[in-house]
Design an enzyme around this catalytic site. Structure first.
Site, mmCIF file in Angstrom:
data_model
loop_
_atom_site.group_PDB
_atom_site.id
_atom_site.type_symbol
_atom_site.label_atom_id
_atom_site.label_comp_id
_atom_site.label_asym_id
_atom_site.label_seq_id
_atom_site.Cartn_x
_atom_site.Cartn_y
_atom_site.Cartn_z
ATOM 1 N N LYS A 261 0.822 -1.217 0.000
ATOM 2 C CA LYS A 261 0.000 0.000 0.000
ATOM 3 C C LYS A 261 0.857 1.269 0.000
ATOM 4 C CE LYS A 261 -4.070 -2.076 2.240
ATOM 5 N NZ LYS A 261 -5.038 -1.922 3.376
ATOM 6 N N TYR B 101 -12.517 -2.178 -3.718
ATOM 7 C CA TYR B 101 -13.030 -2.313 -2.349
ATOM 8 C C TYR B 101 -14.557 -2.247 -2.301
ATOM 9 C CZ TYR B 101 -8.433 -2.151 -0.032
ATOM 10 O OH TYR B 101 -7.172 -2.441 0.433
ATOM 11 N N ASN C 200 -2.008 0.446 6.817
ATOM 12 C CA ASN C 200 -1.540 -0.857 7.318
ATOM 13 C C ASN C 200 -0.722 -1.653 6.299
ATOM 14 O OD1 ASN C 200 -3.649 -1.616 5.707
ATOM 15 N ND2 ASN C 200 -4.766 -2.734 7.285
ATOM 16 N N HIS D 28 -2.208 -5.401 1.539
ATOM 17 C CA HIS D 28 -3.509 -6.041 1.319
ATOM 18 C C HIS D 28 -3.265 -7.492 0.940
ATOM 19 C CE1 HIS D 28 -7.478 -7.010 -0.291
ATOM 20 N NE2 HIS D 28 -6.824 -7.619 -1.263
ATOM 21 N N GLU E 223 -9.730 -10.546 -7.503
ATOM 22 C CA GLU E 223 -8.736 -9.474 -7.356
ATOM 23 C C GLU E 223 -7.589 -9.639 -8.348
ATOM 24 O OE1 GLU E 223 -7.859 -9.578 -3.143
ATOM 25 O OE2 GLU E 223 -9.858 -8.807 -2.638
HETATM 26 P P1 GDP Z 1 -8.074 -6.512 5.527
HETATM 27 O O1 GDP Z 1 -8.702 -7.580 4.689
HETATM 28 O O2 GDP Z 1 -7.318 -7.049 6.714
HETATM 29 O O3 GDP Z 1 -7.235 -5.549 4.720
HETATM 30 O O4 GDP Z 1 -9.258 -5.651 6.173
HETATM 31 P P2 GDP Z 1 -10.706 -5.251 5.607
HETATM 32 O O5 GDP Z 1 -10.997 -5.957 4.325
HETATM 33 O O6 GDP Z 1 -11.677 -5.406 6.726
HETATM 34 O O7 GDP Z 1 -10.573 -3.684 5.350
HETATM 35 C C1 GDP Z 1 -9.916 -3.192 4.197
HETATM 36 C C2 GDP Z 1 -9.000 -2.065 4.586
HETATM 37 O O8 GDP Z 1 -9.794 -0.959 5.063
HETATM 38 C C3 GDP Z 1 -8.054 -2.358 5.760
HETATM 39 O O9 GDP Z 1 -6.874 -3.018 5.381
HETATM 40 C C4 GDP Z 1 -7.760 -0.976 6.293
HETATM 41 O O10 GDP Z 1 -6.780 -0.310 5.485
HETATM 42 C C5 GDP Z 1 -9.095 -0.286 6.108
HETATM 43 N N1 GDP Z 1 -9.931 -0.394 7.313
HETATM 44 C C6 GDP Z 1 -10.627 -1.453 7.757
HETATM 45 N N2 GDP Z 1 -11.305 -1.186 8.893
HETATM 46 C C7 GDP Z 1 -11.021 0.106 9.159
HETATM 47 C C8 GDP Z 1 -11.432 0.995 10.212
HETATM 48 O O11 GDP Z 1 -12.182 0.640 11.112
HETATM 49 N N3 GDP Z 1 -10.922 2.259 10.158
HETATM 50 C C9 GDP Z 1 -10.085 2.675 9.153
HETATM 51 N N4 GDP Z 1 -9.627 3.937 9.154
HETATM 52 N N5 GDP Z 1 -9.694 1.861 8.156
HETATM 53 C C10 GDP Z 1 -10.145 0.598 8.151
HETATM 54 MG MG MG Z 2 -10.153 -7.466 3.202
#
Ligand code: GDP
Ligand code: MG
Length: 142
Positions: A11, A51, A114, A117, A128
């Site tokens: 990222k 997303y 973070n 991905h 994807e």
């Molecule tokens: P991943 O699969 O572990 O990447 O997590 P998710 O698919 O749930 O979310 C996608 C991305 O959205 C995450 O990697 C974070 O960058 C962001 N994200 C998810 N939850 C949050 C949140 O509660 N707050 C914020 N600011 N970003 C979030």
């Molecule tokens: Mg995810």
């Protein structure tokens, strides 16, 4: 033994901090082979489509703004049980909850910034990978 392909993004926060090589090293140390890779700067439409499952969530607009804030590296990783193994290597979404030694524990700055991905299921991996790569851009490594 199941050889799988999964989809990965380094990222913008990690690219900005010059961590591409350090993160690629983690993939290779874990025995995951990079079989396709390129640098791209996503526009809003491409990030929103990627997303789409998160559309409407409170963090969606922030996520799209972050993912379009600078270039990313996108890659396809291949290996035994690659989908689950790469999720384990990344660690939990929130770096404060990610296990020691995971990519997010070592490099991520926050829940949003973070660093990486990774696909969360075989269905997401297929979608994807196809969202970024044509089949002839993927190089089987044997
Ligand atoms: P991943 O699969 O572990 O990447 O997590 P998710 O698919 O749930 O979310 C996608 C991305 O959205 C995450 O990697 C974070 O960058 C962001 N994200 C998810 N939850 C949050 C949140 O509660 N707050 C914020 N600011 N970003 C979030
Ligand atoms: Mg995810």
């Amino acid at each position: 033994m199941t050889i799988e392909r999964t989809f990965s993004i380094v990222k913008p926060d990690a690219v900005k901090r010059n961590l591409i090589g350090a993160i690629y090293q983690r993939f290779e140390n874990a025995g995951l082979k990079i079989v396709a890779a390129k640098m791209v700067h996503l526009d809003s439409a491409k990030a929103q489509g990627f997303y789409a499952e998160h559309e409407g969530k409170p963090f969606f607009d922030d996520l799209v703004a972050f993912m379009t804030s600078g270039p990313v590296m996108v890659q396809v990783l291949e290996g035994e049980n690659a989908i689950v193994r790469y999720r384990e290597l990344m660690g939990k979404t929130n770096p404060e909850e990610a296990a020691c030694g995971t990519i997010r524990s070592d490099f991520a700055l926050s829940m949003r910034h973070n660093s990486v991905h990774g696909s969360d299921s075989p269905e997401s991996a297929a979608r994807e990978i196809a969202y970024f790569f044509a089949e002839d851009e993927i190089c089987p490594r044997g």
